[in-house]
Design a protein around this motif. Structure first.
Motif, PDB file in Angstrom:
ATOM      1  N   GLY A  95      46.878  20.138  31.550  1.00  0.00           N
ATOM      2  CA  GLY A  95      46.559  21.308  32.354  1.00  0.00           C
ATOM      3  C   GLY A  95      47.764  22.196  32.576  1.00  0.00           C
ATOM      4  O   GLY A  95      48.868  21.905  32.128  1.00  0.00           O
ATOM      5  N   SER A  97      48.076  23.745  35.849  1.00  0.00           N
ATOM      6  CA  SER A  97      48.309  23.834  37.290  1.00  0.00           C
ATOM      7  C   SER A  97      49.310  22.784  37.722  1.00  0.00           C
ATOM      8  O   SER A  97      49.198  21.626  37.378  1.00  0.00           O
ATOM      9  CB  SER A  97      47.002  23.630  38.050  1.00  0.00           C
ATOM     10  N   LYS A 100      48.283  20.316  42.076  1.00  0.00           N
ATOM     11  CA  LYS A 100      47.730  19.049  42.543  1.00  0.00           C
ATOM     12  C   LYS A 100      48.734  17.921  42.375  1.00  0.00           C
ATOM     13  O   LYS A 100      49.401  17.807  41.362  1.00  0.00           O
ATOM     14  CB  LYS A 100      46.467  18.743  41.726  1.00  0.00           C
ATOM     15  N   THR A 102      49.443  13.543  43.005  1.00  0.00           N
ATOM     16  CA  THR A 102      49.003  12.194  43.372  1.00  0.00           C
ATOM     17  C   THR A 102      50.171  11.516  44.061  1.00  0.00           C
ATOM     18  O   THR A 102      51.266  11.426  43.488  1.00  0.00           O
ATOM     19  CB  THR A 102      48.590  11.398  42.125  1.00  0.00           C
TER      20      THR A 102
ATOM     21  N   TYR B  31      48.870  28.493  46.917  1.00  0.00           N
ATOM     22  CA  TYR B  31      48.068  27.274  46.941  1.00  0.00           C
ATOM     23  C   TYR B  31      47.928  26.767  48.372  1.00  0.00           C
ATOM     24  O   TYR B  31      48.875  26.821  49.161  1.00  0.00           O
ATOM     25  CB  TYR B  31      48.746  26.160  46.122  1.00  0.00           C
ATOM     26  N   ILE B  47      40.811  18.604  48.807  1.00  0.00           N
ATOM     27  CA  ILE B  47      40.452  19.836  48.115  1.00  0.00           C
ATOM     28  C   ILE B  47      41.672  20.729  48.063  1.00  0.00           C
ATOM     29  O   ILE B  47      42.559  20.621  48.914  1.00  0.00           O
ATOM     30  CB  ILE B  47      39.293  20.555  48.854  1.00  0.00           C
ATOM     31  N   TYR B  48      41.737  21.592  47.024  1.00  0.00           N
ATOM     32  CA  TYR B  48      42.779  22.589  47.072  1.00  0.00           C
ATOM     33  C   TYR B  48      42.286  23.936  46.560  1.00  0.00           C
ATOM     34  O   TYR B  48      41.329  24.008  45.779  1.00  0.00           O
ATOM     35  CB  TYR B  48      44.059  22.145  46.368  1.00  0.00           C
ATOM     36  N   ILE B  55      39.585  25.156  43.795  1.00  0.00           N
ATOM     37  CA  ILE B  55      39.848  24.760  42.408  1.00  0.00           C
ATOM     38  C   ILE B  55      39.344  23.356  42.127  1.00  0.00           C
ATOM     39  O   ILE B  55      38.764  23.089  41.072  1.00  0.00           O
ATOM     40  CB  ILE B  55      41.349  24.849  42.083  1.00  0.00           C
ATOM     41  N   ASP B  56      39.584  22.446  43.029  1.00  0.00           N
ATOM     42  CA  ASP B  56      39.222  21.047  42.805  1.00  0.00           C
ATOM     43  C   ASP B  56      38.810  20.436  44.137  1.00  0.00           C
ATOM     44  O   ASP B  56      39.639  20.309  45.027  1.00  0.00           O
ATOM     45  CB  ASP B  56      40.414  20.296  42.211  1.00  0.00           C
ATOM     46  N   ASP B  57      37.545  20.092  44.252  1.00  0.00           N
ATOM     47  CA  ASP B  57      37.058  19.453  45.487  1.00  0.00           C
ATOM     48  C   ASP B  57      36.599  18.024  45.221  1.00  0.00           C
ATOM     49  O   ASP B  57      35.807  17.466  45.976  1.00  0.00           O
ATOM     50  CB  ASP B  57      35.947  20.266  46.136  1.00  0.00           C
ATOM     51  N   SER B  58      37.094  17.437  44.148  1.00  0.00           N
ATOM     52  CA  SER B  58      36.647  16.104  43.750  1.00  0.00           C
ATOM     53  C   SER B  58      37.026  15.025  44.762  1.00  0.00           C
ATOM     54  O   SER B  58      36.462  13.940  44.766  1.00  0.00           O
ATOM     55  CB  SER B  58      37.207  15.730  42.379  1.00  0.00           C
TER      56      SER B  58
END
Lengths: 113, 114
Positions: A95, A97, A100, A102, B31, B47-48, B55-58
């Motif tokens: 990706g 981005s 995100k 972890t 962000y 979520i972000y 973008i991503d709520d998984s």
């Protein structure tokens, strides 16, 4: 699945007793490794970003290093005020981005006077 | 400089009630992230958003959770109805666009559902 694993879970040191915390990751094509410090009742506070194997960064008594599979946070001559939870984190593989992350489970460091 | 501001700092409510957590990100950050932290599971991304768009709520645990970002300076995380297992510390973080930009965290909302 991308994983970030920290060890030990807890570490007790005497003031002045140097040691290291470990962060191992299984993210392929690592796009950065972040270290944070978290004090009780507070949000994580950013310390370092490392990008490539062999890279090192320092801040006061802390030095972070990175290899292809793991990162170490070295604490030299710690003081009681270094007591905190230390977290490492990495963005997922692939990706574009970089947002995100972890997070690992953290290492709780206690430094006794 | 003002950091990420979250409110309330503490919330205690009864099971079944609606809970709304609020976040004001750092001005200029593209962000925004919502995390949940527990002893058992650590810090989990829920979520972000990027430029106010989810973008991503998984990581959102179930339909009882929802998040919105109506503008660049405000976001909410809502739980309806709340359950005791939702008890945790909820953090909001923001970061600028770009490689290696760190996330800056607020001091969290400690939520207790009775």
């Amino acid at each position: 699945e991308d994983q970030v694993t920290q060890s030990p879970e807890a570490l007790r040191l005497q003031e002045g007793e140097s040691s290291s915390l470990n962060c191992s990751y299984t993210v392929s094509g690592l796009r950065g490794l972040f270290w944070y410090r978290q004090d009780p009742g507070k949000g994580p506070e950013f310390l370092f970003t490392l990008y490539s194997a062999g890279e090192e960064k320092e801040k006061e008594r802390l030095k972070a290093t990175l290899t292809k599979k793991e990162s170490f946070l070295h604490i030299t001559a710690p003081k009681p005020e270094d007591s905190a939870t230390y977290l490492c984190a990495a963005p997922p593989a692939g990706g574009t981005s970089y947002g995100k992350l972890t997070f690992g489970q953290g290492t709780i460091l206690t430094v006794h006077p | 400089d003002a950091g990420v501001i979250q409110s309330p700092r503490h919330e205690v409510t009864e099971m079944g009630q609606e809970v709304t957590l609020r976040c004001k990100p750092i001005s200029g950050h593209d962000y925004l992230f919502w995390y949940r932290q527990t002893m058992m599971r650590g810090l989990e991304l829920l979520i972000y958003f990027n430029n106010n768009v989810p973008i991503d709520d998984s990581g959102m645990p179930e339909d009882r959770f929802s998040a919105k970002m109506p503008n660049a300076s405000f976001s909410t995380l809502k739980i309806q109805p709340s359950e005791p297992r939702d008890s945790a510390v909820y953090f909001c973080a923001s970061s600028p666009q770009g490689r290696g930009q760190p996330q800056h965290f607020g001091d969290g909302t400690r939520l207790s559902i009775l």
